[in-house]
Design a protein around this motif. Sequence first.
Motif, PDB file in Angstrom:
ATOM      1  N   GLU A   9       0.829  -1.208   0.000  1.00  0.00           N
ATOM      2  CA  GLU A   9       0.000   0.000   0.000  1.00  0.00           C
ATOM      3  C   GLU A   9       0.863   1.257   0.000  1.00  0.00           C
ATOM      4  O   GLU A   9       0.578   2.225  -0.707  1.00  0.00           O
ATOM      5  CB  GLU A   9      -0.949   0.012   1.217  1.00  0.00           C
ATOM      6  CG  GLU A   9      -2.200  -0.817   1.042  1.00  0.00           C
ATOM      7  CD  GLU A   9      -1.922  -2.309   1.058  1.00  0.00           C
ATOM      8  OE1 GLU A   9      -0.843  -2.711   1.560  1.00  0.00           O
ATOM      9  OE2 GLU A   9      -2.753  -3.068   0.544  1.00  0.00           O
ATOM     10  N   ASP A  10       1.931   1.225   0.801  1.00  0.00           N
ATOM     11  CA  ASP A  10       2.827   2.384   0.827  1.00  0.00           C
ATOM     12  C   ASP A  10       3.520   2.573  -0.522  1.00  0.00           C
ATOM     13  O   ASP A  10       3.645   3.693  -1.024  1.00  0.00           O
ATOM     14  CB  ASP A  10       3.874   2.227   1.936  1.00  0.00           C
ATOM     15  CG  ASP A  10       3.287   2.499   3.313  1.00  0.00           C
ATOM     16  OD1 ASP A  10       2.322   3.276   3.390  1.00  0.00           O
ATOM     17  OD2 ASP A  10       3.779   1.910   4.291  1.00  0.00           O
ATOM     18  N   PRO A  64       0.296  -5.645   4.635  1.00  0.00           N
ATOM     19  CA  PRO A  64      -0.112  -4.728   5.700  1.00  0.00           C
ATOM     20  C   PRO A  64      -0.825  -5.468   6.814  1.00  0.00           C
ATOM     21  O   PRO A  64      -1.320  -6.575   6.604  1.00  0.00           O
ATOM     22  CB  PRO A  64      -1.088  -3.787   4.988  1.00  0.00           C
ATOM     23  CG  PRO A  64      -1.658  -4.620   3.896  1.00  0.00           C
ATOM     24  CD  PRO A  64      -0.579  -5.569   3.480  1.00  0.00           C
ATOM     25  N   PRO A  65      -0.908  -4.870   8.022  1.00  0.00           N
ATOM     26  CA  PRO A  65      -1.644  -5.528   9.112  1.00  0.00           C
ATOM     27  C   PRO A  65      -3.123  -5.588   8.791  1.00  0.00           C
ATOM     28  O   PRO A  65      -3.669  -4.673   8.206  1.00  0.00           O
ATOM     29  CB  PRO A  65      -1.391  -4.605  10.315  1.00  0.00           C
ATOM     30  CG  PRO A  65      -1.039  -3.295   9.708  1.00  0.00           C
ATOM     31  CD  PRO A  65      -0.358  -3.582   8.423  1.00  0.00           C
ATOM     32  N   HIS A  66      -3.769  -6.691   9.150  1.00  0.00           N
ATOM     33  CA  HIS A  66      -5.199  -6.831   8.874  1.00  0.00           C
ATOM     34  C   HIS A  66      -6.013  -6.151   9.968  1.00  0.00           C
ATOM     35  O   HIS A  66      -5.618  -6.123  11.100  1.00  0.00           O
ATOM     36  CB  HIS A  66      -5.584  -8.304   8.790  1.00  0.00           C
ATOM     37  CG  HIS A  66      -5.016  -8.940   7.555  1.00  0.00           C
ATOM     38  ND1 HIS A  66      -5.561  -8.780   6.303  1.00  0.00           N
ATOM     39  CD2 HIS A  66      -3.905  -9.698   7.385  1.00  0.00           C
ATOM     40  CE1 HIS A  66      -4.824  -9.435   5.424  1.00  0.00           C
ATOM     41  NE2 HIS A  66      -3.823  -9.988   6.047  1.00  0.00           N
TER      42      HIS A  66
END
Lengths: 377, 146
Positions: free
Chosen positions: B43-44, B144-146
């Motif tokens: 995402e980043d 990414p963290p969920h």
Amino acid sequence: MLSGTHLLVVLCLVSSLCAQDLEGIQIHRFATQGFLFTSNNNYLSMRSSQGSLQWTDGGVSLVDSLSDHLRVGIQLHMYQLGDLGGPNIQVDWASGDYRVNDHLGFRAGKVKTVTGLFNDSQDVDAVYLWTLLPQSMYPIDNKSFLLSHLGGEVYGDLRLGGRRGDMQYRAFAGQANLDSTGGYVKQLADLGLVFTNPPGGRTYGGDLRWVAPWNAFTMGSSARVQAVDGTAPAGRLHVPPVVITSHYVQFNHKKYYAAVEYRREPINPTIIIGQTVIHSPADQHVWYVMGSYDISKRLQLGSYYSHYINAAADSSLPNNYSKDWDLSGRWNFNDYFYAKLEGHFLHGTALGYYTSTNPGGLQPRSNMLAARIGFSF
Amino acid sequence: MRTLGKTRWLLLLLALAAHRAARAQDVIIVANPEMRVSVITPEDLRAIYTGARSQLPDGSHVLPVTLKGGPAHEVFLMNYVKETPDQFRTAWRKAVFTGQGAMPRAFESEAALLQFVASTPGALGYVSRVVPGDKVKPLSVLPPPH
């Protein structure tokens, strides 16, 4: 004075055929040439019923990143659209951009005005499949007025965390003047109001949009308040602040693209010519729906339907509505050079027609063929 | 004879699968060695390469650079930016011509990109491979963290 043809030649020849990066200064250019043919009526102030090539535009932008946070730039633009525009080179935008962080940034100078999906980029032909954007919402004959304002804006991107995507915001305020060679001024001149200084007024507004984490989906709303006042030797124009609201959804995934947008613009202008006072209130309801598909790397096909009615008047009369079916194709010869071809089926005469180029009156229906070639690098 | 034929086909399929996997994983994200982070999320990466963000989560400024073309460029865009090279170029043209951005610097070769990333604080790029001696910092791409 530098003519449009001269500008195009300069754009083509100056330096090499690719975007340049001179010690951090980026130079980008675009230029287009269009053709319009209509079965009835003359459209967009062009003699289009005979086929017209009087549709040229070009621009050059210079951008320099002075530091990690500060960027300055300017874009010069020239257009000729029938009787509109002309050889004068306009400043499309010229601004300083200070980005404090991802959540907060400032732009000041002459900055593009965000309204809906395409307002601030409607002059950048190279980024669209469409030869003409939906004219009900993005009228090409008045783009210079709607495109940018003198003032500033604040913008930023807010992460919602996890997989909730981002919220992007922009808020602006400033002054916007009518383009003295644009469509509104020409329509007023057709009525007898010839302005020596272009009318204008304060504007402010903003845009808030949600961008999904997979980037394919965007939805948002914009609002813009605009007032216009001007005095001519023969009279004056007064438009009290108009609140323009816009709502949109956009989907863009791999080869598929779709968008829908709705806008409302209630306006109550007063035109005074000598002793005659003309009130012409209008409640403009506008929407379009569009979709496209990338057949291959080079070929894109798409279609849209664009709809305009003036709900404050008898919307069954052709001069109070405009409905446009469009079929579009674009061929990319390479990364820089492209051609477009488009068919339109126009119903209604509310938009894009001028008395001076249609002295014999208007037919309620017209078909149109539009073509455009362009390059951008 | 028949068994040999089947084995050949199996080997061919395995080779093809391995080739596809190699292509998909062919891109290594590289950063200037002074960059504090060692991992980055998809995402980043996407947000940085679409111009939505110019900072890493730790607040440090990042300067994305690209290749001008080639398989590594296409793989990177498809895997991390989720765009074709045409869509990527169009989006940046829109940003440039509306005064909202400056196009990421693009390099003809991976060697030139690596040299720039190695010598420019905050620079971020991608290449098909890194060899010992390249003065860049490979970054891990984590979900990414969920």
